[in-house]
Design an enzyme around this catalytic site. Sequence first.
Site, PDB file in Angstrom:
ATOM      1  N   GLU A 108     -15.418   6.785  29.694  1.00  0.00           N
ATOM      2  CA  GLU A 108     -14.072   7.057  30.211  1.00  0.00           C
ATOM      3  C   GLU A 108     -13.363   8.101  29.370  1.00  0.00           C
ATOM      4  OE1 GLU A 108     -11.936   6.110  27.652  1.00  0.00           O
ATOM      5  OE2 GLU A 108     -13.656   5.176  26.711  1.00  0.00           O
ATOM      6  N   GLU A 164     -15.604   7.488  25.657  1.00  0.00           N
ATOM      7  CA  GLU A 164     -16.320   8.506  26.435  1.00  0.00           C
ATOM      8  C   GLU A 164     -17.671   8.017  26.952  1.00  0.00           C
ATOM      9  OE1 GLU A 164     -16.939  12.067  24.203  1.00  0.00           O
ATOM     10  OE2 GLU A 164     -14.827  12.319  23.660  1.00  0.00           O
TER      11      GLU A 164
END
Length: 350
Positions: free
Chosen positions: A175, A318
């Site tokens: 994310e 991430e």
Amino acid sequence: MSLLQETLDKIQKIDEAAKKQSRERIDILLKPVGSLGVLENIAEQLSAITGEVIPDIKKKAVLCFAGDHGVCDEGVSAAPQVFTELMTPMIAAYRTGVGVLSRLAGADVFVYDVGMIPDLPADCDAVDKKIRRGTANMRKEPAMTREEAVKALEIGIEAANEAIEKGYKVLGTGEMGIGNTTPSTAIFAVLGDVDPEEITGVGANLSEDLTKNKAQVIRDAIALNKPDKNDPVDILSKVGGLEIAAMTGVMLAGAACHVPVVVDGYISTASAAIAIALKPEVKDYLICSHASDEKGAKFGSELLDFAPFLHMDMRLGEGSGAALAFYLLDAAVAMNRDMATYADVNMDVV
């Protein structure tokens, strides 16, 4: 029938027969029983998920979802919100932590905009799946509508299904969304019946005073919106995030298709909490990669009975931890596939 309900209905228990066969093989490999520890557990879980004692997991991808958060208006993040816009194209270009680690592991990264405030740059190699331009400020109103939460879940399902159709055998969740430790902490506070201050961390290096403010913002948001602990979609819509919902969708789709999903850190674990609340069987399809250094991560892992196997003091997000864990998944399969057995050397198991 909605895609979400169809996916939930497809999720079954893991393959206990394959799990047993895998463990029996692991225990006759040329080593003391149990001596490769967690690596043995990973190999066993991969067999249980896929239904194959020696699964093919060569082709891997991290699915990374980007979204902004209206609650950033409350000073809950040290990093300016523009960093979501700045970082998302860099992730798609393999220029950030998850990209470097994924490329080294031979994995691909796919990026989706599910809720950024700005549009993606024209030259950005990411997919536009924008539902709305950032969530609302959950301290003042629900983060999104129930329909938007379901749509975000289904975008994650669609992204995972597309990857699986292309032959990807392992998916990782990632994310990008400045401020997203705030909704993640709110989710754990609701599901775990805990005061937000006990699990609110610094996120992107927040000061002590602002961390206390962040906890109060979460407390206020929960008091105002009254998310229903027994309704995971209600929690997502009231105090969640679009990228959090999309990662949840990936986990549901992975379980429905018997594909392992590697959970990254704190934000991904919040997605896992929602996925498991929606369908408890999902838990056995999730591989928890690393113990995030974010304050609430230990609480989240304990709430879900997760046992992260990497302890690296990481809290980047991430999907970076998931990408790093890919190496160990490969090692687990190689162990089970390539090691000699005691029978090969005419010895009894030690």
